[in-house]
Design a protein around this motif. Sequence first.
Motif, mmCIF file in Angstrom:
data_model
loop_
_atom_site.group_PDB
_atom_site.id
_atom_site.type_symbol
_atom_site.label_atom_id
_atom_site.label_comp_id
_atom_site.label_asym_id
_atom_site.label_seq_id
_atom_site.Cartn_x
_atom_site.Cartn_y
_atom_site.Cartn_z
ATOM 1 N N ASN A 23 -14.754 27.238 4.605
ATOM 2 C CA ASN A 23 -16.083 27.308 3.989
ATOM 3 C C ASN A 23 -16.314 26.129 3.040
ATOM 4 O OD1 ASN A 23 -16.941 29.639 5.295
ATOM 5 N ND2 ASN A 23 -15.999 30.964 3.764
ATOM 6 N N LEU A 24 -15.292 25.755 2.294
ATOM 7 C CA LEU A 24 -15.420 24.594 1.412
ATOM 8 C C LEU A 24 -15.668 23.322 2.226
ATOM 9 C CD1 LEU A 24 -12.571 25.288 -1.181
ATOM 10 C CD2 LEU A 24 -15.043 25.227 -1.640
ATOM 11 N N ALA A 25 -14.939 23.190 3.332
ATOM 12 C CA ALA A 25 -15.075 21.989 4.169
ATOM 13 C C ALA A 25 -16.492 21.851 4.702
ATOM 14 C CB ALA A 25 -14.081 22.035 5.324
ATOM 15 N N SER A 26 -17.096 22.952 5.069
ATOM 16 C CA SER A 26 -18.447 22.867 5.630
ATOM 17 C C SER A 26 -19.526 22.908 4.555
ATOM 18 C CB SER A 26 -18.678 24.001 6.636
ATOM 19 O OG SER A 26 -18.587 25.250 6.001
ATOM 20 N N GLY A 27 -19.190 23.398 3.354
ATOM 21 C CA GLY A 27 -20.215 23.560 2.332
ATOM 22 C C GLY A 27 -20.288 22.478 1.279
ATOM 23 N N LEU A 28 -19.186 21.793 1.063
ATOM 24 C CA LEU A 28 -19.180 20.755 0.023
ATOM 25 C C LEU A 28 -19.730 19.435 0.556
ATOM 26 C CD1 LEU A 28 -15.675 21.163 -1.697
ATOM 27 C CD2 LEU A 28 -17.915 21.661 -2.688
ATOM 28 N N PRO A 29 -20.375 18.669 -0.301
ATOM 29 C CA PRO A 29 -20.733 17.304 0.096
ATOM 30 C C PRO A 29 -19.458 16.533 0.461
ATOM 31 C CG PRO A 29 -21.838 17.906 -1.948
ATOM 32 C CD PRO A 29 -20.856 19.009 -1.646
#
Length: 183
Positions: free
Chosen positions: A26-32
């Motif tokens: 989720n971090l990989a897809s959600g963070l800039p």
Amino acid sequence: EDERVHLVQRIETYSTNDQYAEIASNLASGLPSADWQKLCQSVPRVQTVANSRSNPLIEITYIHNAIKQELRDLVTRSHDLDATDKVQLQNLRNRFAFLERVHRFHSDGEENVIMTELSKKLLTSPATDEISNPESLCGDHEDELSMFRMVADATAKVEQIAPGNEEERRAAKDELVKVVDLV
């Protein structure tokens, strides 16, 4: 940023591998992108775990589901359509046109990359015996594009009927609904 690194390190420490992989994905897809790269430099394992959860083939199901949901919504809107309301007609036409473009670009990518590669693999695989013609997997979207054209034509027919000719408009709307129901 230091707080984010600290939080991810704590999550890594106290979560199960599956939980950590889910959060990392989720971090990989959600963070800039820049923030993700900085996080990966500070917590190297987060990238490895996130990559283990990403699967481009699964991503395809998301677009398929989105297209199906939009089609269901458009079918409902077609049934509820007031054929005398130009704004509703225009909105329906525009949404179908947009969905057609999304579908076309998605289909092009699917045909040019995924199905082509799958066909190549099947041609060299013993499982090919079960599929009479692996190359037939390509070109599967032409019927769908034809249906979008039929919807556009049926919508245009409703729009072209002169105001005041309600019975003809209702008949054209009924034809539009039949076409949309086929999609």
